[in-house]
Structures are given as C-alpha cells and as structure tokens.
Write a protein that holds these residues in place. Structure first.
Motif, PDB file in Angstrom:
ATOM      1  N   LEU A 126       8.117   1.735   6.819  1.00 49.42           N
ATOM      2  CA  LEU A 126       7.120   2.157   5.747  1.00 49.42           C
ATOM      3  C   LEU A 126       5.784   1.964   6.267  1.00 49.42           C
ATOM      4  O   LEU A 126       4.718   2.564   5.930  1.00 49.42           O
ATOM      5  CB  LEU A 126       7.310   1.070   4.479  1.00 49.42           C
ATOM      6  N   ARG A 127       5.410   0.746   6.887  1.00 51.11           N
ATOM      7  CA  ARG A 127       4.181   0.443   7.281  1.00 51.11           C
ATOM      8  C   ARG A 127       3.743   1.587   8.315  1.00 51.11           C
ATOM      9  O   ARG A 127       2.602   1.954   8.151  1.00 51.11           O
ATOM     10  CB  ARG A 127       4.053  -0.802   8.019  1.00 51.11           C
ATOM     11  N   SER A 146      -0.168   8.381   7.439  1.00 53.88           N
ATOM     12  CA  SER A 146      -0.759   9.297   6.372  1.00 53.88           C
ATOM     13  C   SER A 146      -2.002   8.502   5.876  1.00 53.88           C
ATOM     14  O   SER A 146      -2.625   9.014   4.908  1.00 53.88           O
ATOM     15  CB  SER A 146       0.437   9.142   5.043  1.00 53.88           C
ATOM     16  N   ASN A 147      -2.420   7.604   6.265  1.00 53.28           N
ATOM     17  CA  ASN A 147      -3.652   6.846   5.793  1.00 53.28           C
ATOM     18  C   ASN A 147      -3.488   6.384   4.242  1.00 53.28           C
ATOM     19  O   ASN A 147      -4.497   6.682   3.618  1.00 53.28           O
ATOM     20  CB  ASN A 147      -4.871   7.720   6.006  1.00 53.28           C
ATOM     21  N   ASN A 148      -2.434   5.818   3.917  1.00 49.39           N
ATOM     22  CA  ASN A 148      -2.251   5.565   2.703  1.00 49.39           C
ATOM     23  C   ASN A 148      -2.151   6.729   1.630  1.00 49.39           C
ATOM     24  O   ASN A 148      -2.793   6.442   0.421  1.00 49.39           O
ATOM     25  CB  ASN A 148      -2.756   4.292   2.175  1.00 49.39           C
ATOM     26  N   GLY A 149      -1.919   8.031   2.151  1.00 51.75           N
ATOM     27  CA  GLY A 149      -2.275   9.065   1.217  1.00 51.75           C
ATOM     28  C   GLY A 149      -1.495   9.308   0.075  1.00 51.75           C
ATOM     29  O   GLY A 149      -1.875  10.127  -0.776  1.00 51.75           O
ATOM     30  N   ASN A 185       1.685  -1.858   2.778  1.00 47.14           N
ATOM     31  CA  ASN A 185       0.736  -1.463   1.531  1.00 47.14           C
ATOM     32  C   ASN A 185       1.302  -0.771   0.431  1.00 47.14           C
ATOM     33  O   ASN A 185       0.784   0.035  -0.108  1.00 47.14           O
ATOM     34  CB  ASN A 185      -0.385  -0.797   2.013  1.00 47.14           C
ATOM     35  N   CYS A 186       2.758  -1.107   0.068  1.00 45.60           N
ATOM     36  CA  CYS A 186       3.398  -0.218  -0.837  1.00 45.60           C
ATOM     37  C   CYS A 186       2.696  -0.704  -2.293  1.00 45.60           C
ATOM     38  O   CYS A 186       2.391  -1.689  -2.533  1.00 45.60           O
ATOM     39  CB  CYS A 186       4.757  -0.664  -0.856  1.00 45.60           C
ATOM     40  N   THR A 187       2.709   0.472  -3.178  1.00 44.83           N
ATOM     41  CA  THR A 187       2.487   0.310  -4.603  1.00 44.83           C
ATOM     42  C   THR A 187       3.581   0.203  -5.546  1.00 44.83           C
ATOM     43  O   THR A 187       3.160   0.189  -6.696  1.00 44.83           O
ATOM     44  CB  THR A 187       1.442   1.652  -4.759  1.00 44.83           C
TER      45      THR A 187
END
Length: 255
Positions: A155-156, A162-165, A192-194
C-alpha cells in the motif's frame, strides 16, 4: 460516479468479488450481474502475472478456481487465458476465463466505484503498484477507485507512486495468515491510508473511537446479514463489503 458523493449521502454497498451469487467469483459474468442488478460498487482482487498484466483472482494459487495447482505469478497471461473457471456441470456460466483489470474497466467503466485489493506478498510491490496506477490513470478512474491491501508495504508503494492521489485502505483481520502485529490495523502506521478495512467483527466502539481520532473511515467486510449491517451502519463507514448484497440492499441503508 465519484466516491466523493459519499460525504453527504448513504454508504456504498460493495459486491464482494462481483455478484457471485450465480456467476463464478471475480468473473466478467459476476461483474456484468453487478451492473444488471443495479449495484454501484465492486470489490475485487488484482495480481500481476509472469508477463506483467494485472489479472483478477482472489487466491495466489489457481487450484481452487481452475483446478491447476500453479501460482498466478508463474504463468503468462496467454497461459492463464487457456484456463476455464470451475463451475457446475449444468451451469450456464461455462468457459469463463480469468479476466484482466483492463477487461473489468472496459466492462464497468465509470458506472461503479472500485475497491481494488492488491495481492502482493513479495518484492513485486513496486511493479504491481506502478501497473495499477498506470491503468487507473489510463481509464480515468482516479475519482471512483480505492486501492487496498493487507500488505502495508504494498500500500505504501502505491501511495508513493500515485503521490497519494486516490483513497487507500488497509485491510486487516485476526485470520491465521495475518501477522500478529498487524491483526488490529497497526499496519496503518506504515502507510498513509485514509480508510480502514477490518473484518466486520473487529468494528466496535473502541476501534471506532480510535479511528475517529485519526480521521479514518471504515469499510468493513464481509457483512452478510441484515442484523450485522444494522449493527454497523451508525459507525463512520464509507460502505460495506458483502457476499449477500441481494439481502443487505433491502434494508434501504445503502446506495
């Protein structure tokens, strides 16, 4: 369709591995039935095969679904396409092939929200992350796709590429295959999951309080009874993943 609407509307009901009440799980027919039955979200699984394409299958090994005791990573797409998914002798879904993610995007287009679970337990994390992000961009699926994984390192890798896209989700459960330190969502510290994707039994008031402090939403799986759906609907959920969407949808709680 965009998952952004969910901020002010009903939660989404995700068809687990497509609508496989009738058709083989993760087959193109199971995704066609999602559309035919009016559901708006699907959960599915992606692997990278030997020749580099992304294919749709839950298991790492093909035996349960095709009878061939080989891992997906060891076969090319041409070899995989020679196989048929196992069905009952009298099934109308004979000769179903293992689809690629490209084929699923071509079929469902922007008519559904996707939860794509990256299946990776080795050093291929970066390659599969790159392939996934490239295909999402090619089909302009950035606004209706969640990428998830049990593997926080996979995931990281995706988040970095994706630059947290787009929204990402960490999956966890108390299953034997999950390392003990990661069984309650601790892997979120590595990415950095949401969204948190717990097995539904792990979503409780204590977990909800901790998640709220960190501004996480939940996407529990697999919620297969009306009673369980009613018990979880008031948590901070983006939606629910279910094998029995035909039953859960009748509650009227979901989009």
């Amino acid at each position: 369709m965009s998952i952004a609407y969910n901020m002010n509307d009903k939660p989404l009901l995700f068809c687990h591995r497509g609508y496989h009440k009738e058709a083989p799980e993760n087959s193109l027919s199971s995704f066609e039935l999602v559309l035919e039955n009016g559901f708006k979200a699907i959960e599915t699984d992606i692997h990278m095969c030997k020749s580099g394409e992304l294919v749709i299958m839950h298991d790492f090994n093909l035996k349960r679904m095709t009878g061939l005791d080989k891992d997906i990573r060891d076969l090319t797409l041409d070899q995989i396409k020679e196989l048929n998914l196992l069905v009952e002798t009298d099934s109308k879904f004979k000769n179903q092939k293992i689809p690629t993610l490209r084929e699923v995007f071509e079929l469902c287009k922007n008519d559904v929200v996707y939860d794509l679970e990256i299946k990776s337990n080795n050093l291929e994390n970066i390659r599969i992350a790159k392939k996934t992000w490239q295909l999402i961009q090619e089909y302009h699926m950035e606004y209706n796709t969640i990428v998830s994984s049990f593997n926080p390192l996979a995931l990281r890798s995706f988040e970095a590429i994706s630059n947290n896209g787009i929204q990402s989700a960490l999956i966890y459960s108390e299953g034997e295959g999950v390392p003990f330190p990661l069984r309650h969502g601790a892997g979120a510290a590595f990415c950095n999951c949401t969204i948190l994707k717990p097995e539904y039994m792990q979503l409780n008031p204590k977990a909800a309080r901790k998640a709220k402090e960190r501004n996480y939403k939940f996407l529990p799986w697999c919620v297969d009874t009306v009673e369980d759906a009613k018990n979880l609907i008031n948590y901070n959920i983006l939606g629910m993943i279910s094998n029995r969407v035909d039953i859960i949808a009748r509650t009227g709680f979901f989009y």
